[in-house]
Design a protein around this motif. Structure first.
Motif, PDB file in Angstrom:
ATOM      1  N   MET A  15       0.600  -1.159   0.103  1.00 39.19           N
ATOM      2  CA  MET A  15      -0.097  -0.139   0.088  1.00 39.19           C
ATOM      3  C   MET A  15       0.732   1.261   0.124  1.00 39.19           C
ATOM      4  O   MET A  15       0.440   2.210  -0.727  1.00 39.19           O
ATOM      5  CB  MET A  15      -0.886  -0.029   1.301  1.00 39.19           C
ATOM      6  CG  MET A  15      -1.790  -1.073   1.022  1.00 39.19           C
ATOM      7  SD  MET A  15      -3.009  -1.080   2.609  1.00 39.19           S
ATOM      8  CE  MET A  15      -3.763   0.613   2.699  1.00 39.19           C
ATOM      9  N   LEU A  18       0.611   3.918  -2.986  1.00 41.67           N
ATOM     10  CA  LEU A  18       0.511   5.409  -2.783  1.00 41.67           C
ATOM     11  C   LEU A  18       1.502   6.380  -3.374  1.00 41.67           C
ATOM     12  O   LEU A  18       1.374   7.515  -3.855  1.00 41.67           O
ATOM     13  CB  LEU A  18       0.221   5.658  -1.500  1.00 41.67           C
ATOM     14  CG  LEU A  18      -1.212   4.961  -0.653  1.00 41.67           C
ATOM     15  CD1 LEU A  18      -1.108   5.362   0.900  1.00 41.67           C
ATOM     16  CD2 LEU A  18      -2.210   5.807  -1.162  1.00 41.67           C
ATOM     17  N   LEU A  33       1.231   6.450  -7.015  1.00 41.92           N
ATOM     18  CA  LEU A  33       0.072   7.302  -7.417  1.00 41.92           C
ATOM     19  C   LEU A  33       0.448   8.722  -7.171  1.00 41.92           C
ATOM     20  O   LEU A  33       0.045   9.565  -8.130  1.00 41.92           O
ATOM     21  CB  LEU A  33      -1.149   6.894  -6.303  1.00 41.92           C
ATOM     22  CG  LEU A  33      -2.356   7.577  -6.782  1.00 41.92           C
ATOM     23  CD1 LEU A  33      -2.819   7.174  -8.316  1.00 41.92           C
ATOM     24  CD2 LEU A  33      -3.456   7.188  -5.597  1.00 41.92           C
ATOM     25  N   GLY A  34       1.165   9.211  -5.992  1.00 41.69           N
ATOM     26  CA  GLY A  34       1.481  10.510  -6.071  1.00 41.69           C
ATOM     27  C   GLY A  34       2.390  10.700  -6.886  1.00 41.69           C
ATOM     28  O   GLY A  34       2.711  12.205  -7.419  1.00 41.69           O
TER      29      GLY A  34
END
Length: 376
Positions: free
Chosen positions: A105, A109, A112-113
């Protein structure tokens, strides 16, 4: 003619290393080696000194404006306990599963950022621009185009300025890129590798990192290296790689990186596997070491001391008279050939900054001096 110090550029907060980002990378390596001393020191006072150094260097990172180093250090603080549990031989299956989910995770993240970084108007994009300005993304765009132009072998080591010139975009030199006119690096280690050496250099670098981690992991499994040291190495290399997604390596960072690899090698190799040298091999090695020692002062003078003496950037910034600036300009362009192109770009930028900071009357008075500066 006196110059108004209002137009003089501010310090970049990096001390003698150049700017705060370079200082941040230096401090990260200091934290790593101090951590090793804390865990591996032979005496109690050495371990205590290492712990004090870790705390001191960590506080210094947060006192600087080195955003990439701050993010890397926060990542270390988050990942270290998770990786400790994940790779601990005493961890239960449920704990390892939970740590694996957390790391997955966390990685998702981050990716994605990072993707949102390139989406105009997104929160991450606006936050990044507020800290670094738009020029960094422009340099990444140029580097990406240059890589696709020569994807296999790249443009050659340290040839980013040529790739930059070929794929120059109108953003630079305008307010859209914050007034920046030139970059000598992509300010992204991955992109710098792809531009310099294409896929070949990039996969070689990644192979070096993974091979080092694999060797450290195997050493921890057979007892050559403690579990704590392996987790420290793993966490630091991961954080160091992430930090380099927003910056490039300097000479100081390269030296520390080589020392890091040497440390991993010294802890993972079996002394019985080291071949013994014959008498003649030892003699040749000794003579070579003597020659190297004799040549070292000349090499250091030519490649380090003389370029450092030629670089008088601070004198340009501090000069309050045009006559003093011109003298420094002449010394900077006529000294060491190492870095002369970078010095010329710096001097041109200083002249442009001064020009736009002057009134029309001041420009008319100083026009001849300004022309001489540009000519140099």
């Amino acid at each position: 003619t006196q110059l108004d110090r209002t137009f003089m550029p501010d310090s970049m907060g990096g001390g003698t290393l150049g700017n705060s980002t370079f200082l941040g990378a230096y401090l990260l390596f200091c934290i790593f080696f101090a951590s090793i001393l804390t865990m591996e020191g032979h005496r109690r006072w050495m371990r205590r000194l290492g712990l004090i150094s870790v705390v001191t260097f960590s506080l210094l990172v947060f006192m600087t404006s080195a955003l990439a180093a701050k993010g890397a250090l926060l990542g270390i603080l988050i990942l270290f306990p998770v990786l400790w549990v994940l790779f601990s031989p005493n961890s239960t299956r449920s704990k390892r599963l939970l740590c694996t989910v957390f790391i997955t995770m966390f990685f998702f993240l981050f990716v994605l950022g990072f993707v949102q970084l390139f989406v105009p108007g997104s929160y991450v994009n606006q936050l990044f621009l507020s800290f670094t300005g738009p020029a960094r993304l422009g340099a990444w765009q140029i580097a990406w185009s240059a890589f696709f132009d020569r994807p296999l072998f790249g443009w050659g080591l340290d040839n980013f300025p040529y790739a930059f010139a070929v794929h120059y975009i109108p953003c630079f030199g305008s307010s859209a890129c914050g007034g920046e006119i030139w970059f000598d690096r992509a300010h992204n280690k991955v992109l710098d590798l792809l531009v310099d050496g294409g896929f070949l250099l990039f996969f070689s670098y990644m192979g070096l990192l993974f091979t080092s981690l694999w060797a450290a992991w195997n050493a921890s499994r057979v007892g050559q290296m403690s579990h704590a040291v392996f987790i420290t190495i793993l966490t630091f290399i991961a954080a160091y790689f992430v930090q380099n997604l927003f910056e490039f390596d300097t000479t100081t960072a390269y030296v520390f990186f080589i020392i890091l690899l040497a440390y991993i090698s010294s802890r993972t190799i079996n002394k019985s596997d080291i071949p013994t040298r014959s008498f003649y091999q030892t003699k040749i090695f000794g003579y070579g070491l003597i020659v190297f020692t004799l040549l070292l002062p000349f090499t250091l003078y030519h490649s380090v001391l003389f370029p450092s003496m030629t670089n008088r950037s601070s004198q340009v910034i501090e000069a309050t008279q045009m006559s003093k600036r011109l003298v420094v300009y002449e010394k900077m362009v006529s000294g060491s050939p190492i870095g002369v192109d970078f010095r010329r770009v710096f001097l041109a930028g200083e002249t442009v900054k001064l020009f736009f900071g002057l009134s029309l009357e001041q420009r008319a008075i100083l026009k001849d001096d300004l022309r001489r500066e540009i000519h140099l």
